[in-house]
Design a protein around this motif. Structure first.
Motif, PDB file in Angstrom:
ATOM      1  N   THR A  17      86.932   8.777  80.307  1.00  0.00           N
ATOM      2  CA  THR A  17      87.494   8.337  81.580  1.00  0.00           C
ATOM      3  C   THR A  17      88.892   8.899  81.811  1.00  0.00           C
ATOM      4  OG1 THR A  17      86.236   6.279  81.455  1.00  0.00           O
ATOM      5  CG2 THR A  17      88.116   6.299  82.950  1.00  0.00           C
ATOM      6  N   HIS A  18      89.693   8.997  80.747  1.00  0.00           N
ATOM      7  CA  HIS A  18      91.102   9.365  80.885  1.00  0.00           C
ATOM      8  C   HIS A  18      91.453  10.707  80.234  1.00  0.00           C
ATOM      9  CE1 HIS A  18      91.878   5.421  82.522  1.00  0.00           C
ATOM     10  NE2 HIS A  18      91.261   4.880  81.503  1.00  0.00           N
ATOM     11  N   LYS A  19      90.470  11.560  80.013  1.00  0.00           N
ATOM     12  CA  LYS A  19      90.744  12.837  79.337  1.00  0.00           C
ATOM     13  C   LYS A  19      91.696  13.726  80.141  1.00  0.00           C
ATOM     14  CE  LYS A  19      86.570  15.002  81.127  1.00  0.00           C
ATOM     15  NZ  LYS A  19      85.220  15.423  80.805  1.00  0.00           N
ATOM     16  N   GLY A  20      91.715  13.584  81.449  1.00  0.00           N
ATOM     17  CA  GLY A  20      92.615  14.367  82.286  1.00  0.00           C
ATOM     18  C   GLY A  20      94.078  14.121  81.941  1.00  0.00           C
ATOM     19  N   ILE A  21      94.415  12.896  81.605  1.00  0.00           N
ATOM     20  CA  ILE A  21      95.787  12.546  81.215  1.00  0.00           C
ATOM     21  C   ILE A  21      96.174  13.341  79.965  1.00  0.00           C
ATOM     22  CG2 ILE A  21      97.253  10.697  80.280  1.00  0.00           C
ATOM     23  CD1 ILE A  21      95.555   8.719  81.984  1.00  0.00           C
ATOM     24  N   ILE A  22      95.283  13.336  79.000  1.00  0.00           N
ATOM     25  CA  ILE A  22      95.557  14.004  77.722  1.00  0.00           C
ATOM     26  C   ILE A  22      95.722  15.504  77.929  1.00  0.00           C
ATOM     27  CG2 ILE A  22      94.602  14.507  75.430  1.00  0.00           C
ATOM     28  CD1 ILE A  22      93.079  11.752  75.757  1.00  0.00           C
ATOM     29  N   TYR A  23      94.818  16.119  78.683  1.00  0.00           N
ATOM     30  CA  TYR A  23      94.888  17.568  78.921  1.00  0.00           C
ATOM     31  C   TYR A  23      96.147  17.937  79.694  1.00  0.00           C
ATOM     32  CZ  TYR A  23      89.995  17.655  77.437  1.00  0.00           C
ATOM     33  OH  TYR A  23      88.829  17.530  76.725  1.00  0.00           O
ATOM     34  N   LYS A  24      96.486  17.131  80.675  1.00  0.00           N
ATOM     35  CA  LYS A  24      97.668  17.411  81.493  1.00  0.00           C
ATOM     36  C   LYS A  24      98.940  17.374  80.652  1.00  0.00           C
ATOM     37  CE  LYS A  24      97.075  15.635  85.271  1.00  0.00           C
ATOM     38  NZ  LYS A  24      96.665  14.539  86.022  1.00  0.00           N
ATOM     39  N   ILE A  45      93.665  11.758  67.940  1.00  0.00           N
ATOM     40  CA  ILE A  45      93.765  11.075  66.641  1.00  0.00           C
ATOM     41  C   ILE A  45      94.670   9.849  66.760  1.00  0.00           C
ATOM     42  CG2 ILE A  45      94.703  11.290  64.296  1.00  0.00           C
ATOM     43  CD1 ILE A  45      93.680  14.259  64.409  1.00  0.00           C
ATOM     44  N   LYS A  46      95.833  10.018  67.387  1.00  0.00           N
ATOM     45  CA  LYS A  46      96.771   8.892  67.545  1.00  0.00           C
ATOM     46  C   LYS A  46      96.153   7.774  68.389  1.00  0.00           C
ATOM     47  CE  LYS A  46     100.366  10.579  65.401  1.00  0.00           C
ATOM     48  NZ  LYS A  46     100.789  10.082  64.113  1.00  0.00           N
ATOM     49  N   LEU A  47      95.426   8.156  69.436  1.00  0.00           N
ATOM     50  CA  LEU A  47      94.763   7.140  70.265  1.00  0.00           C
ATOM     51  C   LEU A  47      93.729   6.372  69.443  1.00  0.00           C
ATOM     52  CD1 LEU A  47      94.318   9.126  73.586  1.00  0.00           C
ATOM     53  CD2 LEU A  47      95.696   7.058  73.284  1.00  0.00           C
ATOM     54  N   TRP A  48      92.956   7.094  68.649  1.00  0.00           N
ATOM     55  CA  TRP A  48      91.944   6.436  67.823  1.00  0.00           C
ATOM     56  C   TRP A  48      92.600   5.502  66.802  1.00  0.00           C
ATOM     57  CZ3 TRP A  48      87.407   4.570  67.516  1.00  0.00           C
ATOM     58  CH2 TRP A  48      86.836   4.243  66.287  1.00  0.00           C
ATOM     59  N   TRP A  63      98.641   2.812  78.702  1.00  0.00           N
ATOM     60  CA  TRP A  63      98.664   2.895  77.243  1.00  0.00           C
ATOM     61  C   TRP A  63      98.392   4.332  76.794  1.00  0.00           C
ATOM     62  CZ3 TRP A  63      94.089   3.680  74.211  1.00  0.00           C
ATOM     63  CH2 TRP A  63      94.307   3.631  72.833  1.00  0.00           C
ATOM     64  N   ILE A  64      97.417   4.996  77.409  1.00  0.00           N
ATOM     65  CA  ILE A  64      97.082   6.375  77.041  1.00  0.00           C
ATOM     66  C   ILE A  64      98.252   7.307  77.355  1.00  0.00           C
ATOM     67  CG2 ILE A  64      95.589   8.341  77.624  1.00  0.00           C
ATOM     68  CD1 ILE A  64      93.257   6.315  77.723  1.00  0.00           C
ATOM     69  N   TYR A  65      98.886   7.124  78.507  1.00  0.00           N
ATOM     70  CA  TYR A  65     100.075   7.923  78.833  1.00  0.00           C
ATOM     71  C   TYR A  65     101.157   7.737  77.777  1.00  0.00           C
ATOM     72  CZ  TYR A  65      99.288   9.939  83.469  1.00  0.00           C
ATOM     73  OH  TYR A  65      98.851  10.710  84.509  1.00  0.00           O
ATOM     74  N   ARG A  66     101.417   6.496  77.421  1.00  0.00           N
ATOM     75  CA  ARG A  66     102.501   6.207  76.476  1.00  0.00           C
ATOM     76  C   ARG A  66     102.218   6.863  75.120  1.00  0.00           C
ATOM     77  NH1 ARG A  66     105.058   0.440  76.241  1.00  0.00           N
ATOM     78  NH2 ARG A  66     106.199   1.390  77.922  1.00  0.00           N
ATOM     79  N   VAL A  67     101.030   6.672  74.593  1.00  0.00           N
ATOM     80  CA  VAL A  67     100.671   7.269  73.302  1.00  0.00           C
ATOM     81  C   VAL A  67     100.700   8.793  73.398  1.00  0.00           C
ATOM     82  CG1 VAL A  67      98.809   7.558  71.604  1.00  0.00           C
ATOM     83  CG2 VAL A  67      99.313   5.282  72.519  1.00  0.00           C
ATOM     84  N   SER A  68     100.147   9.332  74.481  1.00  0.00           N
ATOM     85  CA  SER A  68     100.092  10.787  74.653  1.00  0.00           C
ATOM     86  C   SER A  68     101.483  11.399  74.758  1.00  0.00           C
ATOM     87  CB  SER A  68      99.272  11.143  75.898  1.00  0.00           C
ATOM     88  OG  SER A  68      97.946  10.696  75.761  1.00  0.00           O
ATOM     89  N   PHE A  75     105.342  16.085  68.625  1.00  0.00           N
ATOM     90  CA  PHE A  75     104.752  17.398  68.354  1.00  0.00           C
ATOM     91  C   PHE A  75     105.724  18.502  68.754  1.00  0.00           C
ATOM     92  CE2 PHE A  75     102.196  21.082  69.615  1.00  0.00           C
ATOM     93  CZ  PHE A  75     101.308  21.212  68.570  1.00  0.00           C
ATOM     94  N   TYR A  76     106.300  18.359  69.931  1.00  0.00           N
ATOM     95  CA  TYR A  76     107.245  19.355  70.436  1.00  0.00           C
ATOM     96  C   TYR A  76     108.448  19.478  69.509  1.00  0.00           C
ATOM     97  CZ  TYR A  76     110.660  21.612  73.476  1.00  0.00           C
ATOM     98  OH  TYR A  76     111.611  22.446  73.982  1.00  0.00           O
ATOM     99  N   ARG A  77     108.957  18.351  69.065  1.00  0.00           N
ATOM    100  CA  ARG A  77     110.123  18.366  68.182  1.00  0.00           C
ATOM    101  C   ARG A  77     109.796  19.022  66.842  1.00  0.00           C
ATOM    102  NH1 ARG A  77     112.355  12.394  69.755  1.00  0.00           N
ATOM    103  NH2 ARG A  77     113.405  13.044  71.662  1.00  0.00           N
ATOM    104  N   LYS A  78     108.599  18.767  66.311  1.00  0.00           N
ATOM    105  CA  LYS A  78     108.184  19.408  65.062  1.00  0.00           C
ATOM    106  C   LYS A  78     108.105  20.917  65.242  1.00  0.00           C
ATOM    107  CE  LYS A  78     105.165  15.743  63.622  1.00  0.00           C
ATOM    108  NZ  LYS A  78     103.777  15.401  63.377  1.00  0.00           N
TER     109      LYS A  78
END
Length: 172
Positions: A17-24, A45-48, A63-68, A75-78
């Motif tokens: 349902t919310h995969k677009g958020i993750i890809y964006k 993985i983090k969402l799971w 919630w998905i936005y916040r985790v993503s 990830f960017y900082r690493k």
């Protein structure tokens, strides 16, 4: 169906349902396709890992936005600290735009520049702009980012001024 299977099925449903958020978010934080795929995988993985602890205090999309976003910023900082060499540049995005019909080239070029400008922003500013460009309300952005709506509005206005200034130098 056992409890674990039910949880897994519910997770997959929310993911679909919310995969677009993750890809964006992945696309907005990464410069290469490989990094984008890695970040997408990391977000899933983090969402799971946190799915079992998610309690419907806010909308699932929030919630998905916040985790993503938190995963993308980490990830960017690493990546930044490893001083990784990025081979995909703005020029390669423009080469893709060259293949488009002439009427779409200017729009594609503007989108490529916007992507480049967003990548140049600080992580939190980039996250704010992603949500803003998504059309989220100030209140929802504030909830996702954990700051006040007034602060969101102020930051977005400042970022818009910077982006407008950068675009004005391009002579479109």
């Amino acid at each position: 169906m056992d409890k674990q299977s039910a949880i897994y099925t519910a997770f997959l449903k929310e993911l679909e349902t919310h995969k677009g958020i993750i890809y964006k978010i992945s696309y907005s934080f990464c410069k290469t396709k490989a990094d984008c795929q890695d970040l997408t995988q990391e977000i899933i993985i983090k969402l799971w890992q946190s799915f079992g602890t998610y309690r419907s205090f806010s909308k699932t999309s929030t919630w998905i936005y916040r985790v993503s976003l938190n995963t993308a910023i980490s990830f960017y900082r690493k990546e930044k600290t490893r001083n990784r060499i990025i081979t995909t540049t703005h020029d390669s995005l423009l080469q893709l735009a060259e293949a488009a019909p002439a009427a779409n080239r200017e729009t594609d070029e503007k989108i490529a520049y916007l992507h480049q400008f967003l990548l140049a922003l600080k992580e939190m500013d980039r996250a704010l702009m992603i949500l803003y460009l998504e059309g989220k309300a100030l209140k929802e952005i504030a909830e996702i980012m954990g700051i006040s709506p007034t602060n969101v509005s102020t930051k977005i206005n400042r970022i818009k001024v910077v982006l407008k200034e950068r675009f004005s130098k391009l002579n479109f």
